[in-house]
Design a protein around this motif. Structure first.
Motif, short mmCIF file in Angstrom:
data_model
loop_
_atom_site.label_atom_id
_atom_site.label_comp_id
_atom_site.label_asym_id
_atom_site.label_seq_id
_atom_site.Cartn_x
_atom_site.Cartn_y
_atom_site.Cartn_z
N ILE A 59 5.80 -1.55 42.91
CA ILE A 59 5.64 -0.97 44.24
C ILE A 59 4.49 -1.93 44.82
O ILE A 59 4.65 -2.12 46.13
CB ILE A 59 5.39 0.31 43.89
CG1 ILE A 59 6.68 0.96 43.40
CG2 ILE A 59 4.93 1.00 45.35
CD1 ILE A 59 6.24 2.56 43.12
N ALA A 60 3.44 -2.03 44.33
CA ALA A 60 2.43 -2.95 44.82
C ALA A 60 2.94 -4.21 45.40
O ALA A 60 2.50 -4.89 46.36
CB ALA A 60 1.27 -3.01 43.82
N ALA A 61 3.90 -4.80 44.60
CA ALA A 61 4.18 -6.16 44.99
C ALA A 61 5.19 -6.18 46.34
O ALA A 61 5.23 -7.33 47.00
CB ALA A 61 5.46 -6.77 43.91
N GLU A 62 5.72 -4.78 46.75
CA GLU A 62 6.54 -4.59 48.03
C GLU A 62 5.38 -4.74 49.22
O GLU A 62 6.06 -5.10 50.23
CB GLU A 62 7.16 -3.40 48.08
CG GLU A 62 7.93 -3.35 46.77
CD GLU A 62 9.52 -3.97 47.35
OE1 GLU A 62 9.74 -4.23 48.53
OE2 GLU A 62 10.40 -4.36 46.38
N VAL A 63 4.33 -4.46 49.08
CA VAL A 63 3.24 -4.51 50.15
C VAL A 63 1.95 -5.63 49.98
O VAL A 63 1.25 -5.62 50.72
CB VAL A 63 2.53 -3.09 50.34
CG1 VAL A 63 3.53 -2.16 50.56
CG2 VAL A 63 1.63 -2.76 48.96
N ALA A 64 2.29 -6.40 48.86
CA ALA A 64 1.31 -7.51 48.71
C ALA A 64 1.16 -8.24 49.94
O ALA A 64 -0.04 -9.00 50.20
CB ALA A 64 1.80 -8.30 47.65
N ARG A 65 2.20 -8.61 50.83
CA ARG A 65 2.09 -9.67 51.91
C ARG A 65 1.10 -8.99 52.96
O ARG A 65 0.48 -9.84 53.64
CB ARG A 65 3.27 -9.67 52.69
CG ARG A 65 3.87 -8.51 53.20
CD ARG A 65 5.24 -9.03 53.82
NE ARG A 65 5.11 -9.54 55.16
CZ ARG A 65 5.95 -9.99 56.14
NH1 ARG A 65 7.07 -9.49 55.81
NH2 ARG A 65 5.80 -10.38 57.07
N TRP A 66 0.82 -7.77 53.14
CA TRP A 66 -0.11 -6.89 53.69
C TRP A 66 -1.34 -6.84 53.19
O TRP A 66 -2.48 -6.69 53.72
CB TRP A 66 0.60 -5.76 54.42
CG TRP A 66 1.47 -5.89 55.26
CD1 TRP A 66 1.76 -6.35 56.38
CD2 TRP A 66 3.20 -5.60 54.82
NE1 TRP A 66 3.11 -6.33 56.90
CE2 TRP A 66 3.83 -6.03 55.88
CE3 TRP A 66 3.88 -5.29 53.56
CZ2 TRP A 66 5.28 -5.89 55.85
CZ3 TRP A 66 5.10 -5.21 53.68
CH2 TRP A 66 5.99 -5.64 54.68
N SER A 67 -1.46 -6.47 51.79
CA SER A 67 -2.67 -6.04 51.13
C SER A 67 -3.45 -7.44 50.75
O SER A 67 -4.58 -7.26 50.45
CB SER A 67 -2.19 -5.07 49.84
OG SER A 67 -1.53 -6.03 48.99
N GLY A 68 -2.40 -8.48 50.71
CA GLY A 68 -3.24 -9.64 50.35
C GLY A 68 -3.61 -9.67 48.88
O GLY A 68 -4.28 -10.44 48.40
N GLY A 69 -2.96 -8.77 48.13
CA GLY A 69 -3.23 -8.50 46.59
C GLY A 69 -4.56 -7.79 46.40
O GLY A 69 -4.93 -7.80 45.00
N ALA A 70 -5.32 -7.32 47.39
CA ALA A 70 -6.41 -6.44 47.08
C ALA A 70 -5.84 -5.21 46.28
O ALA A 70 -5.21 -4.64 46.49
CB ALA A 70 -6.99 -6.05 48.51
N PRO A 71 -6.90 -4.58 45.59
CA PRO A 71 -6.72 -3.39 44.77
C PRO A 71 -6.40 -2.38 45.69
O PRO A 71 -6.96 -2.38 46.80
CB PRO A 71 -7.79 -3.25 43.93
CG PRO A 71 -8.61 -4.36 43.88
CD PRO A 71 -8.26 -5.13 45.35
N LEU A 72 -5.34 -1.44 45.28
CA LEU A 72 -4.95 -0.41 46.03
C LEU A 72 -5.48 1.00 45.39
O LEU A 72 -5.31 1.06 44.10
CB LEU A 72 -3.27 -0.32 45.86
CG LEU A 72 -2.39 -1.46 46.57
CD1 LEU A 72 -0.99 -1.52 46.35
CD2 LEU A 72 -2.82 -1.31 48.11
N ARG A 73 -5.95 1.84 45.98
CA ARG A 73 -6.68 3.01 45.51
C ARG A 73 -6.31 4.14 46.32
O ARG A 73 -6.06 4.12 47.52
CB ARG A 73 -8.08 2.61 45.47
CG ARG A 73 -8.66 2.52 46.87
CD ARG A 73 -10.35 2.41 46.73
NE ARG A 73 -10.76 2.24 47.99
CZ ARG A 73 -11.23 3.14 48.89
NH1 ARG A 73 -10.84 4.23 48.69
NH2 ARG A 73 -11.79 2.83 50.06
N PRO A 74 -6.51 5.38 45.90
CA PRO A 74 -6.17 6.50 46.59
C PRO A 74 -7.13 6.60 47.63
O PRO A 74 -8.38 6.53 47.61
CB PRO A 74 -6.49 7.70 45.59
CG PRO A 74 -6.36 7.09 44.23
CD PRO A 74 -6.72 5.81 44.39
#
Length: 210
Positions: free
Chosen positions: A102-117
């Motif tokens: 799921i993180a991979a689906e938004v990686a282009r926007w997150s830039g691969g930065a950690p996702l947290r609540p």
């Protein structure tokens, strides 16, 4: 698509209403012939983003939600106007870490930065379905009582209440865009106003948009 991934197009409009708002009977809007009795749901959603909120900055939301008839992980992506593309993944076990696929689906926007609540929403939802002549569901009208929380700075594992509010959403199912316009007129006459926030998440994070 990733394993278990499903996709749909979502077309909806949101309205701000006060505590005393009375939802009008919208039967007749957009060719509907009846508004079905209410279906009450309890929804709990945890939203994830980067520390500098790159996803919401790109008008994207990522959440894990329980309750209702579409529990699971959801990614909402803008298409234009009232329309968004929504990608669904299976619910899986509770987690404070976004699964890799799921993180991979938004990686282009997150830039691969950690996702947290970054936010938690608890919603008491009352759904009224607008029914067509053949019994089909043309749209759903959701009357939501919302409690929004943010992570507690003193304890990242805990939540701190930020805001409570009420709003109404009208989401097309098999109906036409004209139904949204007709429903908007009925809601406005009852005292509803177009939402000042792009989403519930934007409101709880203090990123209201007029």
């Amino acid at each position: 698509m990733a394993t278990g991934e499903q996709e749909q197009i979502e077309t909806e409009r949101k309205y701000d209403v006060d505590a005393g708002f009375v939802l009008p009977d919208l039967a007749g809007a957009g060719g509907s012939v009846a508004m079905a009795p209410p279906d009450v749901q309890r929804l709990e959603a945890t939203y994830f983003d980067t520390g500098d909120l790159r996803l919401i900055g790109a008008h994207i939301t990522l959440r894990r939600r329980t309750g209702g008839d579409d529990a699971g992980w959801h990614i909402k992506l803008p298409v234009g106007g009232d329309i968004r593309r929504e990608v669904h993944f299976p619910l899986g076990p509770p987690a404070r870490v976004v699964p890799g696929e799921i993180a991979a689906e938004v990686a282009r926007w997150s830039g691969g930065a950690p996702l947290r609540p970054v936010a938690r929403l608890e919603t008491h939802r009352t759904v009224h379905r607008l029914i067509g002549e053949a019994g089909e569901v043309l749209a759903e009208v959701a009357d939501d009582q919302v409690t929004g929380s943010r992570p507690d700075p003193a304890d990242p594992e805990a939540w701190r209440l930020h805001d409570t509010w009420r709003e109404v959403e009208v989401e097309l199912k098999s109906g036409t865009p004209e139904l949204l316009d007709a429903a908007a007129a009925g809601l406005a006459a009852a005292g509803a106003a177009p939402s000042r926030s792009a989403s519930k998440l934007a409101r709880v994070l203090g990123r209201d948009q007029s």
